[in-house]
Scaffold this active site. Structure first.
Site, PDB file in Angstrom:
ATOM      1  CG  HIS A   4      47.354  34.710  40.072  1.00 27.92           C
ATOM      2  ND1 HIS A   4      46.000  34.537  40.170  1.00 27.92           N
ATOM      3  CD2 HIS A   4      47.791  34.928  41.341  1.00 27.92           C
ATOM      4  CE1 HIS A   4      45.624  34.647  41.442  1.00 27.92           C
ATOM      5  NE2 HIS A   4      46.702  34.895  42.169  1.00 27.92           N
ATOM      6  CE1 TYR A  23      41.801  35.168  32.227  1.00 29.25           C
ATOM      7  CE2 TYR A  23      43.934  35.724  33.185  1.00 29.25           C
ATOM      8  CZ  TYR A  23      42.563  35.586  33.300  1.00 29.25           C
ATOM      9  OH  TYR A  23      41.950  35.881  34.498  1.00 29.25           O
ATOM     10  N   PRO A  47      33.134  40.392  31.404  1.00 30.66           N
ATOM     11  CG  PRO A  47      32.327  40.435  33.582  1.00 30.66           C
ATOM     12  CD  PRO A  47      31.899  40.588  32.167  1.00 30.66           C
ATOM     13  CE1 TYR A  70      37.573  33.611  34.089  1.00 30.85           C
ATOM     14  CE2 TYR A  70      39.742  32.835  34.752  1.00 30.85           C
ATOM     15  CZ  TYR A  70      38.888  33.869  34.405  1.00 30.85           C
ATOM     16  OH  TYR A  70      39.349  35.156  34.386  1.00 30.85           O
ATOM     17  CE  LYS A 110      42.437  39.794  27.406  1.00 33.64           C
ATOM     18  NZ  LYS A 110      43.408  39.520  28.441  1.00 33.64           N
TER      19      LYS A 110
HETATM   20  C1  LIG Z   1      30.617  45.086  37.970  1.00 33.54           C
HETATM   21  C2  LIG Z   1      31.824  45.210  37.067  1.00 33.54           C
HETATM   22  C3  LIG Z   1      32.850  44.252  37.165  1.00 33.54           C
HETATM   23  C4  LIG Z   1      33.974  44.357  36.341  1.00 33.54           C
HETATM   24  N1  LIG Z   1      34.965  43.416  36.441  1.00 33.54           N
HETATM   25  C5  LIG Z   1      36.055  43.506  35.657  1.00 33.54           C
HETATM   26  C6  LIG Z   1      37.124  42.580  35.731  1.00 33.54           C
HETATM   27  O1  LIG Z   1      37.078  41.624  36.503  1.00 33.54           O
HETATM   28  N2  LIG Z   1      38.209  42.764  34.933  1.00 33.54           N
HETATM   29  C7  LIG Z   1      38.302  43.837  34.062  1.00 33.54           C
HETATM   30  O2  LIG Z   1      39.346  44.014  33.396  1.00 33.54           O
HETATM   31  N3  LIG Z   1      37.297  44.717  33.962  1.00 33.54           N
HETATM   32  C8  LIG Z   1      36.188  44.591  34.733  1.00 33.54           C
HETATM   33  N4  LIG Z   1      35.213  45.505  34.636  1.00 33.54           N
HETATM   34  C9  LIG Z   1      35.374  46.555  33.688  1.00 33.54           C
HETATM   35  C10 LIG Z   1      36.284  47.662  34.209  1.00 33.54           C
HETATM   36  O3  LIG Z   1      35.930  47.978  35.527  1.00 33.54           O
HETATM   37  C11 LIG Z   1      36.125  48.835  33.257  1.00 33.54           C
HETATM   38  O4  LIG Z   1      36.507  48.384  31.972  1.00 33.54           O
HETATM   39  C12 LIG Z   1      36.951  50.036  33.671  1.00 33.54           C
HETATM   40  O5  LIG Z   1      36.409  50.640  34.813  1.00 33.54           O
HETATM   41  C13 LIG Z   1      36.964  51.041  32.515  1.00 33.54           C
HETATM   42  O6  LIG Z   1      37.509  52.247  32.956  1.00 33.54           O
HETATM   43  P1  LIG Z   1      37.039  53.608  32.282  1.00 33.54           P
HETATM   44  O7  LIG Z   1      37.828  54.662  32.973  1.00 33.54           O
HETATM   45  O8  LIG Z   1      37.096  53.496  30.813  1.00 33.54           O
HETATM   46  O9  LIG Z   1      35.489  53.746  32.615  1.00 33.54           O
HETATM   47  P2  LIG Z   1      34.740  53.922  34.083  1.00 33.54           P
HETATM   48  O10 LIG Z   1      35.470  53.154  35.081  1.00 33.54           O
HETATM   49  O11 LIG Z   1      33.337  53.651  33.777  1.00 33.54           O
HETATM   50  O12 LIG Z   1      34.974  55.456  34.370  1.00 33.54           O
HETATM   51  C14 LIG Z   1      34.260  56.464  33.694  1.00 33.54           C
HETATM   52  C15 LIG Z   1      34.129  57.681  34.587  1.00 33.54           C
HETATM   53  O13 LIG Z   1      33.459  58.711  33.871  1.00 33.54           O
HETATM   54  C16 LIG Z   1      32.497  59.318  34.724  1.00 33.54           C
HETATM   55  N5  LIG Z   1      31.421  59.910  33.894  1.00 33.54           N
HETATM   56  C17 LIG Z   1      30.422  59.268  33.267  1.00 33.54           C
HETATM   57  N6  LIG Z   1      29.639  60.143  32.628  1.00 33.54           N
HETATM   58  C18 LIG Z   1      30.157  61.375  32.857  1.00 33.54           C
HETATM   59  C19 LIG Z   1      29.788  62.674  32.465  1.00 33.54           C
HETATM   60  N7  LIG Z   1      28.703  62.894  31.700  1.00 33.54           N
HETATM   61  N8  LIG Z   1      30.546  63.696  32.869  1.00 33.54           N
HETATM   62  C20 LIG Z   1      31.645  63.501  33.648  1.00 33.54           C
HETATM   63  N9  LIG Z   1      32.033  62.279  34.065  1.00 33.54           N
HETATM   64  C21 LIG Z   1      31.302  61.238  33.661  1.00 33.54           C
HETATM   65  C22 LIG Z   1      32.003  58.190  35.584  1.00 33.54           C
HETATM   66  O14 LIG Z   1      31.434  58.665  36.790  1.00 33.54           O
HETATM   67  C23 LIG Z   1      33.292  57.406  35.829  1.00 33.54           C
HETATM   68  O15 LIG Z   1      33.979  57.851  36.969  1.00 33.54           O
HETATM   69  C24 LIG Z   1      34.071  45.420  35.426  1.00 33.54           C
HETATM   70  C25 LIG Z   1      33.047  46.373  35.336  1.00 33.54           C
HETATM   71  C26 LIG Z   1      31.930  46.270  36.130  1.00 33.54           C
HETATM   72  C27 LIG Z   1      30.826  47.298  36.008  1.00 33.54           C
END
Ligand SMILES: Cc1cc2nc3c(=O)[nH]c(=O)nc-3n(C[C@H](O)[C@H](O)[C@H](O)COP(=O)(O)OP(=O)(O)OC[C@H]3O[C@@H](n4cnc5c(N)ncnc54)[C@H](O)[C@@H]3O)c2cc1C
Length: 392
Positions: free
Chosen positions: A72, A385, A293, A201, A297
């Site tokens: 995009h 963005y 969201p 948006y 980011k």
């Molecule tokens: C509904 C929703 C929509 C979103 N939409 C967007 C979007 O459009 N654009 C965007 O950029 N971001 C979006 N996000 C945010 C994005 O998905 C997250 O920022 C991203 O998943 C972060 O990755 P992470 O690996 O840091 O954390 P997570 O994806 O949360 O991964 C963390 C992992 O750690 C594991 N964990 C937790 N506690 C423990 C423990 N005690 N022991 C072992 N493992 C554990 C969890 O099970 C999980 O698998 C959205 C989030 C949500 C909830």
């Protein structure tokens, strides 16, 4: 067992880090509480900045993304019935974003983890971190009824907002900053072609809406909703009616309706924990920060944290130089705060807050009109963005 880096969490941050460390020739073990299917199947982010696409290329995982991802070069903003386009490519010297779902990123990371022999342990309960302020940190957990212990040099806390890593830092050593928004996003996934080639948006009198997508045949739509709403309150028909109204006459008319196969309500939050390091524990991704969201980011911030952390860990493990790990937190936070600011600003500009009065709505509309008419204002939006450059 012994490893160099114990990684807590097998989400995007944890798996990206495991792959990058593997590329540096550094061994790690990933400890995840849920099953692989559960983690990989979560419907979340979908817009990748160039820096994230480049990271996937760097670890050799961009083949499917190049084929199936949708590039995009701009996005659309609609205020009531007026829509205008922000041309990223023109405003930023050719930058773009790629629409490719987080579940696709996870599928690619998992498939490559298998073929590369990365050590990822799913279904780990009671994960606990020990002696983080010593030279010999440890991680313990139970799995399949057995207690296991990992001795390591460093721990990477990639376990999201609710994880154990940030909670393991003594409260006197951590400062947190938080804003909880007084509304949520109701999201729907449906196998229907998107309403437009690029995202829309929409800031409407009735609240925010976003027309997004995962592919040319799968649409992702969101509308701002009350936190008191329950999913049962939102039949598909009610959702489509409200969405088309908020997108405005022209875009709304192009929405193709169909049965939703995923529907969820997500709360919105801005959150940062400082510093992102304590002793030999380093936080990355949602474990350290959350953004609403609106600015797309969250996943991209996780990816950039991981780039900085992997480089810092490689420097200390392979060369014995500590400057990278010493500066990791400040370097990551400098970029995180700018993304927090942008996500907060974009949310404030496009959503209806409960206290929004006539004057607030007029001010929002004036700012959107200013952006529509000012190349300078559009450049600021576009630059943020598509993603700011990595902090040096
Ligand atoms: C509904 C929703 C929509 C979103 N939409 C967007 C979007 O459009 N654009 C965007 O950029 N971001 C979006 N996000 C945010 C994005 O998905 C997250 O920022 C991203 O998943 C972060 O990755 P992470 O690996 O840091 O954390 P997570 O994806 O949360 O991964 C963390 C992992 O750690 C594991 N964990 C937790 N506690 C423990 C423990 N005690 N022991 C072992 N493992 C554990 C969890 O099970 C999980 O698998 C959205 C989030 C949500 C909830």
């Amino acid at each position: 067992m012994r490893t160099r880096v114990a990684i807590i969490g097998a989400g995007p941050a944890g798996l990206l880090l495991a792959h990058l460390l593997h590329q540096f020739g550094i061994e790690s073990v990933v400890v995840e509480q849920h099953t692989r299917d559960h983690v990989a199947g979560r419907v979340r982010a979908g817009v990748l900045e160039t820096v994230t696409v480049d990271l996937l290329a760097r670890i050799g995982l961009d083949e499917r993304l190049r084929k199936e991802g949708l590039v995009h070069t701009g996005t659309n903003i609609s205020c009531d019935d007026e829509t205008f386009r922000i041309d990223f490519a023109d405003l930023t010297g050719g930058a773009s974003v790629v629409v490719y779902g987080q579940s696709e990123v996870m599928a690619d990371l998992n498939a490559a983890a298998d073929s590369r022999g990365l050590d990822i342990r799913y279904g780990c309960d009671d994960v606990a971190l020990h002696e983080l302020d010593s030279d010999h940190p440890k991680v313990t957990f139970t799995r399949l009824g057995e207690t296991e212990r990992i001795d390591c040099d460093f721990v990477a806390g990639c376990d999201g907002y609710h994880g154990v890593s940030r909670a393991s830092i003594p409260s006197h050593a951590l400062q947190t900053f938080e804003k909880v928004y007084p509304f949520g996003w109701l999201g729907v996934l449906a196998d229907v072609p998107p309403a437009a080639d690029e995202l829309i948006y929409a800031s409407h009198d009735r609240g925010f809406a976003l027309a997004s997508m995962r592919s040319l045949t799968r649409s992702r739509y969101y509308i701002q909703c009350s936190l008191a709403d329950r999913l049962e309150d939102w039949s598909d028909a009610r959702f489509w009616d409200e969405l088309t109204l908020r997108l405005g006459v022209h875009a709304g008319a192009r929405v193709i309706r169909g049965p939703s196969f995923e529907k969820s309500i997500a709360p919105l939050r801005s959150f940062v924990a400082e510093p992102m390091r304590w002793g030999r524990l380093f936080l990355a991704g949602d474990a350290a920060h959350i953004v609403p969201p609106t600015g797309a980011k969250g996943l991209n911030l996780a990816a950039t944290d991981v780039i900085m952390l992997a480089e810092a860990l490689a420097e200390v493990i392979l060369e014995g130089r500590t400057s990278g790990v010493d500066h990791y937190s400040a370097r990551a936070l400098a970029r995180v705060w700018k993304a927090e600011r942008f996500s907060w600003w974009f949310t404030k500009l496009t959503h209806r807050f409960p206290e929004t009065s006539g004057i607030d709505r007029r001010l929002q509309a004036a700012e959107l009109d200013y952006i529509r008419s000012s190349r300078a204002a559009q450049t600021v939006l576009a630059e943020n963005y598509v993603g700011l450059p990595l902090t040096p």
